[in-house]
Motif scaffolding. Sequence first.
Motif, PDB file in Angstrom:
ATOM      1  N   VAL A  13       0.841  -1.352   0.086  1.00  0.00           N
ATOM      2  CA  VAL A  13      -0.137   0.108  -0.046  1.00  0.00           C
ATOM      3  C   VAL A  13       1.004   1.164  -0.030  1.00  0.00           C
ATOM      4  O   VAL A  13       1.899   1.363   0.722  1.00  0.00           O
ATOM      5  CB  VAL A  13      -0.964   0.161   1.209  1.00  0.00           C
ATOM      6  N   VAL A  14       0.646   2.238  -0.910  1.00  0.00           N
ATOM      7  CA  VAL A  14       1.573   3.340  -1.155  1.00  0.00           C
ATOM      8  C   VAL A  14       1.056   4.449  -0.066  1.00  0.00           C
ATOM      9  O   VAL A  14      -0.332   4.884  -0.285  1.00  0.00           O
ATOM     10  CB  VAL A  14       1.457   3.944  -2.525  1.00  0.00           C
ATOM     11  N   PRO A  15       1.673   4.703   0.960  1.00  0.00           N
ATOM     12  CA  PRO A  15       1.109   5.811   1.896  1.00  0.00           C
ATOM     13  C   PRO A  15       1.149   7.218   1.425  1.00  0.00           C
ATOM     14  O   PRO A  15       2.008   7.447   0.452  1.00  0.00           O
ATOM     15  CB  PRO A  15       2.149   5.475   3.084  1.00  0.00           C
ATOM     16  N   VAL A  16       0.647   8.072   2.014  1.00  0.00           N
ATOM     17  CA  VAL A  16       1.042   9.659   2.053  1.00  0.00           C
ATOM     18  C   VAL A  16       2.249   9.792   2.187  1.00  0.00           C
ATOM     19  O   VAL A  16       2.681   9.358   3.295  1.00  0.00           O
ATOM     20  CB  VAL A  16      -0.045  10.416   2.944  1.00  0.00           C
ATOM     21  N   ASP A  17       3.060  10.498   1.461  1.00  0.00           N
ATOM     22  CA  ASP A  17       4.599  10.697   1.639  1.00  0.00           C
ATOM     23  C   ASP A  17       4.700  12.123   0.935  1.00  0.00           C
ATOM     24  O   ASP A  17       4.741  11.904  -0.230  1.00  0.00           O
ATOM     25  CB  ASP A  17       5.239   9.514   0.897  1.00  0.00           C
ATOM     26  N   THR A  18       5.186  12.955   1.703  1.00  0.00           N
ATOM     27  CA  THR A  18       5.711  14.515   1.271  1.00  0.00           C
ATOM     28  C   THR A  18       6.798  14.366   0.093  1.00  0.00           C
ATOM     29  O   THR A  18       7.044  15.226  -0.646  1.00  0.00           O
ATOM     30  CB  THR A  18       5.945  15.434   2.281  1.00  0.00           C
ATOM     31  N   LYS A  19       7.425  13.178   0.359  1.00  0.00           N
ATOM     32  CA  LYS A  19       8.797  13.012  -0.592  1.00  0.00           C
ATOM     33  C   LYS A  19       8.405  13.158  -2.016  1.00  0.00           C
ATOM     34  O   LYS A  19       9.024  13.481  -2.754  1.00  0.00           O
ATOM     35  CB  LYS A  19       9.652  11.715  -0.359  1.00  0.00           C
ATOM     36  N   PHE A  20       7.170  12.521  -2.395  1.00  0.00           N
ATOM     37  CA  PHE A  20       6.549  12.663  -3.559  1.00  0.00           C
ATOM     38  C   PHE A  20       6.403  14.023  -4.117  1.00  0.00           C
ATOM     39  O   PHE A  20       6.934  14.301  -5.117  1.00  0.00           O
ATOM     40  CB  PHE A  20       5.377  11.796  -3.875  1.00  0.00           C
ATOM     41  N   ARG A  21       5.824  14.737  -3.430  1.00  0.00           N
ATOM     42  CA  ARG A  21       5.854  16.253  -3.834  1.00  0.00           C
ATOM     43  C   ARG A  21       7.125  16.789  -3.877  1.00  0.00           C
ATOM     44  O   ARG A  21       7.276  17.656  -4.692  1.00  0.00           O
ATOM     45  CB  ARG A  21       5.090  16.967  -2.652  1.00  0.00           C
ATOM     46  N   ASN A  22       7.974  16.722  -3.051  1.00  0.00           N
ATOM     47  CA  ASN A  22       9.449  17.345  -3.173  1.00  0.00           C
ATOM     48  C   ASN A  22      10.075  16.873  -4.392  1.00  0.00           C
ATOM     49  O   ASN A  22      10.617  17.697  -4.938  1.00  0.00           O
ATOM     50  CB  ASN A  22      10.331  16.697  -1.917  1.00  0.00           C
ATOM     51  N   ALA A  23      10.069  15.506  -4.799  1.00  0.00           N
ATOM     52  CA  ALA A  23      10.665  15.150  -6.024  1.00  0.00           C
ATOM     53  C   ALA A  23       9.785  15.903  -7.258  1.00  0.00           C
ATOM     54  O   ALA A  23      10.474  16.436  -8.041  1.00  0.00           O
ATOM     55  CB  ALA A  23      10.503  13.847  -6.004  1.00  0.00           C
ATOM     56  N   SER A  24       8.578  16.054  -7.094  1.00  0.00           N
ATOM     57  CA  SER A  24       7.904  16.546  -8.051  1.00  0.00           C
ATOM     58  C   SER A  24       8.385  18.169  -8.350  1.00  0.00           C
ATOM     59  O   SER A  24       8.592  18.356  -9.494  1.00  0.00           O
ATOM     60  CB  SER A  24       6.396  16.665  -8.010  1.00  0.00           C
ATOM     61  N   VAL A  25       8.697  18.889  -7.116  1.00  0.00           N
ATOM     62  CA  VAL A  25       9.153  20.192  -7.505  1.00  0.00           C
ATOM     63  C   VAL A  25      10.532  20.195  -8.092  1.00  0.00           C
ATOM     64  O   VAL A  25      10.754  21.246  -8.693  1.00  0.00           O
ATOM     65  CB  VAL A  25       9.347  20.751  -5.972  1.00  0.00           C
ATOM     66  N   GLN A  26      11.284  19.200  -8.021  1.00  0.00           N
ATOM     67  CA  GLN A  26      12.557  19.064  -8.288  1.00  0.00           C
ATOM     68  C   GLN A  26      12.648  18.577  -9.798  1.00  0.00           C
ATOM     69  O   GLN A  26      13.638  18.667 -10.633  1.00  0.00           O
ATOM     70  CB  GLN A  26      13.487  18.451  -7.312  1.00  0.00           C
ATOM     71  N   GLY A  27      11.463  18.087 -10.155  1.00  0.00           N
ATOM     72  CA  GLY A  27      11.392  17.252 -11.455  1.00  0.00           C
ATOM     73  C   GLY A  27      12.521  16.007 -11.620  1.00  0.00           C
ATOM     74  O   GLY A  27      12.672  15.790 -12.728  1.00  0.00           O
ATOM     75  N   VAL A  28      12.497  15.153 -10.527  1.00  0.00           N
ATOM     76  CA  VAL A  28      13.304  14.205 -10.519  1.00  0.00           C
ATOM     77  C   VAL A  28      12.460  12.942  -9.975  1.00  0.00           C
ATOM     78  O   VAL A  28      11.421  13.197  -9.600  1.00  0.00           O
ATOM     79  CB  VAL A  28      14.549  14.330  -9.588  1.00  0.00           C
ATOM     80  N   VAL A  29      12.971  11.582 -10.390  1.00  0.00           N
ATOM     81  CA  VAL A  29      12.279  10.474  -9.904  1.00  0.00           C
ATOM     82  C   VAL A  29      12.363  10.289  -8.230  1.00  0.00           C
ATOM     83  O   VAL A  29      13.507  10.985  -7.843  1.00  0.00           O
ATOM     84  CB  VAL A  29      12.938   9.171 -10.699  1.00  0.00           C
ATOM     85  N   PRO A  30      11.372  10.060  -7.621  1.00  0.00           N
ATOM     86  CA  PRO A  30      11.328  10.228  -6.191  1.00  0.00           C
ATOM     87  C   PRO A  30      12.548   9.340  -5.548  1.00  0.00           C
ATOM     88  O   PRO A  30      13.016   9.594  -4.487  1.00  0.00           O
ATOM     89  CB  PRO A  30       9.981   9.398  -5.738  1.00  0.00           C
ATOM     90  N   SER A  31      12.832   8.162  -5.920  1.00  0.00           N
ATOM     91  CA  SER A  31      13.837   7.230  -5.668  1.00  0.00           C
ATOM     92  C   SER A  31      15.192   8.137  -5.662  1.00  0.00           C
ATOM     93  O   SER A  31      16.237   7.611  -4.708  1.00  0.00           O
ATOM     94  CB  SER A  31      13.892   5.894  -6.193  1.00  0.00           C
ATOM     95  N   SER A  32      15.502   8.955  -6.424  1.00  0.00           N
ATOM     96  CA  SER A  32      16.848   9.581  -6.548  1.00  0.00           C
ATOM     97  C   SER A  32      16.943  10.664  -5.566  1.00  0.00           C
ATOM     98  O   SER A  32      18.044  11.052  -5.166  1.00  0.00           O
ATOM     99  CB  SER A  32      17.068  10.303  -7.811  1.00  0.00           C
ATOM    100  N   LEU A  33      15.713  10.958  -4.708  1.00  0.00           N
ATOM    101  CA  LEU A  33      15.612  12.041  -4.029  1.00  0.00           C
ATOM    102  C   LEU A  33      16.061  11.386  -2.533  1.00  0.00           C
ATOM    103  O   LEU A  33      16.575  11.842  -1.599  1.00  0.00           O
ATOM    104  CB  LEU A  33      14.363  12.851  -3.922  1.00  0.00           C
ATOM    105  N   ASP A  34      15.172  10.160  -2.335  1.00  0.00           N
ATOM    106  CA  ASP A  34      15.106   9.716  -0.851  1.00  0.00           C
ATOM    107  C   ASP A  34      14.618   8.006  -1.125  1.00  0.00           C
ATOM    108  O   ASP A  34      13.548   7.617  -1.082  1.00  0.00           O
ATOM    109  CB  ASP A  34      14.265  10.402  -0.011  1.00  0.00           C
ATOM    110  N   ALA A  35      15.590   7.416  -1.787  1.00  0.00           N
ATOM    111  CA  ALA A  35      15.372   5.924  -1.926  1.00  0.00           C
ATOM    112  C   ALA A  35      14.637   4.896  -0.614  1.00  0.00           C
ATOM    113  O   ALA A  35      14.217   4.003  -0.650  1.00  0.00           O
ATOM    114  CB  ALA A  35      16.402   5.236  -2.332  1.00  0.00           C
TER     115      ALA A  35
END
Length: 257
Positions: A214-236
């Motif tokens: 189950v994919v939880p609410v996670d602000t890291k997705f929003r942060n990755a979107s702001v930077q235009g990078v895939v989320p796993s490169s921001l915080d695996a």
Amino acid sequence: MKVWSVANQKGGVGKTTTVVALAGLLAELGHRVLVVDLDPHGSLTSYFRHDPDELDHSVFDLFAGDPLNAAGLEALLLPTTHEQIRLMPSSTALATLERRAVGKEGMGLQVAKALRQLDGRYDHVLIDSPPVLGVLMVNALAACQELLVPVQTEHLALKGLERMVRTIAMINRARRRKLRFTIVPTFYDRRTQASVSCLRQLHHQYPDEIAGSVVPVDTKFRNASVQGVVPSSLDAGSRGIKAYAHVLRNLLERPTS
């Protein structure tokens, strides 16, 4: 080449996030990944810092004229912020496609035909589709071997899932091979009764189709979107990426049907 489509007839359930997260994880495993934006809103295209309003060429070219060969298709592709991921972008012209498609034969198979030209050049293709049943979603469903259906864990989203399941049944009547689909619960918050109740209902109604994570609410997705990078490169190590990694492992371990 494996082709996965991400679709739901309800917006705001995490389709683009699912495409980007899985594409990033695949790329970091060394796979060559193509992401295709079939949504006229162009969220996936905008995610990777391309403007759908300004592009001279896009996925719309697949529907606008003579079929493109592999070189012509490669010319449509744009770079992303990950060197292993290429983008076939959307454009606002896609919004006119329903009107243009009236009375034309074969419009639901244009993406499938194009991707066959690229077979061998990419290991995985992920298609982001619009939340509306029409020629673009039909193309996404006709082109893929596996369908991922993100479903927000709240009760209004269950209605959208019911419509999607009916659409899959309709598509299966026209396919030679049954389309396998996986439900990916998203925006899960175990602190709320609505999320817990909805997840329980998903397990009860679709025990064989629901993902094992189950994919939880996670602000890291929003942060990755702001930077235009895939989320796993921001915080695996984020909770959301761990959830998508589990979904991906299950998909990769499945036998090809």
